[in-house]
Design an enzyme around this catalytic site. Structure first.
Site, PDB file in Angstrom:
ATOM      1  N   ASP A  72       0.846  -1.194   0.000  1.00 46.69           N
ATOM      2  CA  ASP A  72       0.000   0.000   0.000  1.00 46.69           C
ATOM      3  C   ASP A  72       0.879   1.241   0.000  1.00 46.69           C
ATOM      4  O   ASP A  72       1.562   1.526   0.981  1.00 46.69           O
ATOM      5  CB  ASP A  72      -0.914   0.002   1.220  1.00 46.69           C
ATOM      6  CG  ASP A  72      -2.051   1.015   1.100  1.00 46.69           C
ATOM      7  OD1 ASP A  72      -1.875   1.995   0.359  1.00 46.69           O
ATOM      8  OD2 ASP A  72      -3.099   0.824   1.738  1.00 46.69           O
TER       9      ASP A  72
ATOM     10  N   ASP B  24      -1.837   5.836  -6.608  1.00 43.52           N
ATOM     11  CA  ASP B  24      -2.364   4.803  -5.721  1.00 43.52           C
ATOM     12  C   ASP B  24      -2.320   3.453  -6.412  1.00 43.52           C
ATOM     13  O   ASP B  24      -2.982   3.250  -7.428  1.00 43.52           O
ATOM     14  CB  ASP B  24      -3.806   5.140  -5.313  1.00 43.52           C
ATOM     15  CG  ASP B  24      -4.346   4.134  -4.317  1.00 43.52           C
ATOM     16  OD1 ASP B  24      -3.655   3.853  -3.320  1.00 43.52           O
ATOM     17  OD2 ASP B  24      -5.448   3.608  -4.541  1.00 43.52           O
TER      18      ASP B  24
END
Length: 474
Positions: free
Chosen positions: A144, A351
């Site tokens: 992440d 992202d």
């Protein structure tokens, strides 16, 4: 090592011959106006020159990046079912990021700090295998780029969700040591520490937007990455109470820009840099890679673009996108449409957990309209699905010409990155229906998704505040 925030927007312009990069005065328009694609196997003209093996990182701290379906063993009845599942995860992830990165955002939970995670939002698209403890117990962790805290589920477990590997038992690790409550490491937790337990150990609590959470004790532990030398003294959360839809992962490997992320903790050892290459979709896709360390992660011949930092969300990587181009021509967009405001609103964030790139409504409408105008009426339209509204039925076509899409950095004279053809369209059903892989954002925030990143080496250099897009394919 505190970096800036990078967006995934530039990543694809340098992929093989079909990706083009220009800079300086020539960047006002892209020299490449059209791509040719082959719907039967969805490869580009130059795809045959692509290496059939993954990038080599001999002797480097390199890990395989695995797609979530490879880890969970998930199969779907059809391509359309897979896409429905993807868009559901993607919508939840994008909605959370838009809410989390809004200037008016306030954490809804009273526990500790809130860390953005793709896993609890139904995302968590890419996993790595990491050895935890001494001797190392291998665990699948979600990668992440917007999170800082590293954590795994631990025994004894008062509340845990199902995961692919046995739970990590700190009692079996000779290197496990809890962090004292009054230590500087404990105070470094995002939002401060969450208190102390009965043994004066530092507690952490991380909550997520959907009510999922992890809580336990903070500890110093040894992590082993692939065949490289174990890294000692990494602060990780040992979660004894965990709840959420974590799709089989043991926890999370935070690669954000904060001091508690893996990059921040490695500091000088990694030179504040890491690189990743997300494998392209399709039957000819190879395994992706995650490489840690400045000397090992820096690709030769990379194109570098400055990162931007959002003081309201310092863990995220932003980049200064200033414009879009279609068919070699720059679109007439408002000069501030991609700007990062002083209050933390807007901007372009990278992202890895979001698949489809989101653009502000006006920018998306301009891109979509210019793309359809350049395609013309020669290709039959197909009904849209979910967030995809620009689709074509390419069944029966041996090859198709589509306009290029370019990303611009700089107001007048800057860098233009032209995306490869396979990063523009996504297959809907496996029978020849393809849709433009962009969508409108529900806010002024732009999100550069992983479809546009796949197939090239992206290097985040938090020490210098730059992101690089290299010529290495995967």
């Amino acid at each position: 090592m505190y970096g800036g925030t990078t967006t995934m927007v530039l990543l694809f312009a340098f992929v093989s011959v079909t990706g083009v990069i220009t800079s300086g005065a020539s960047a006002s328009s892209s020299s490449l106006r059209f791509h040719y694609i082959y719907p039967g196997n969805f490869t580009t003209v130059a795809a045959s020159s692509r290496s059939s093996s993954s990038p080599r990182h001999d002797g480097r701290p390199s890990l395989e990046l695995l797609h979530r379906d490879a880890v969970t063993g998930t199969t779907y009845p059809s391509q359309r079912h897979a896409l429905v599942a993807l868009t559901a995860r993607d919508g939840a992830r994008a909605e959370y990021l838009q809410r989390r990165l809004s200037p008016t955002y306030l954490p809804t939970s009273e526990v500790g700090s809130e860390v953005v995670s793709g896993i609890s939002e139904g995302s968590g698209e890419y996993f790595v295998r990491v050895g935890v403890g001494s001797p190392p117990r291998e665990q699948y962790l979600v990668v992440d780029s917007g999170s800082d805290v590293i954590w795994v589920q631990c025994r004894p477990c008062a509340q845990c969700y199902a995961q692919a590997d046995p739970l990590f038992d700190p009692a079996t690790s000779t290197s496990f040591a809890t962090v004292p409550c009054d230590s500087g490491v404990c105070r470094t937790l995002p939002g401060g520490s969450s208190g102390c337990d009965a043994g004066d150990s530092c507690r952490y609590e991380v909550s997520y937007g959907d009510g999922s959470y992890t809580e336990g004790v903070l500890a110093m532990e040894t992590l082993t990455f692939g065949d490289s030398t174990p890294v000692q003294g990494v602060a990780i959360g040992c979660g004894h109470r965990n709840r959420g839809l974590f799709i089989g992962a043991a926890g999370l490997l935070g690669l954000g820009w904060g001091p508690m992320s893996l990059v921040g903790q490695l500091g000088g050892a990694a030179g504040g840099a890491f690189s990743y290459c997300l494998a392209s979709r399709g039957p000819d896709a190879n395994t992706g890679s995650l490489v840690l360390g400045r000397s090992d992660a820096m690709p030769v011949g990379a194109v570098w673009v400055p990162l931007l930092r959002n003081a309201q969300a310092p863990s995220f990587y932003y980049v200064g996108l200033t414009g879009l181009g279609v068919g070699g021509e720059r679109l007439p967009l408002d000069s501030n449409v991609f700007g990062l405001a002083e209050d933390g609103g807007g901007g372009v964030v990278m992202d890895t957990g979001t698949a489809v790139t989101r653009l502000p409504p006006d920018a998306y409408a301009a891109l979509r309209d210019a793309f359809t105008d350049a395609v013309g009426g020669g290709l039959p339209r197909a009904p849209g699905m979910s967030l995809f509204d620009t689709c074509y039925d390419l069944s029966g076509y041996a090859s198709v010409r589509v306009p290029t899409v370019a990303l611009y950095f700089g107001r007048d004279e800057g860098t233009a990155l032209t995306l490869p053809a396979r990063n523009l369209l996504v297959s809907m059903d496996g029978d020849g229906v393809y849709c433009l892989a962009f969508a409108a954002s529900a806010s002024g925030l732009s999100i550069l998704g992983n479809i546009q990143q796949q197939g090239i080496q992206v290097t985040v250099d938090t020490a210098s505040g730059n992101v690089g897009f290299g010529p290495t394919t995967c």
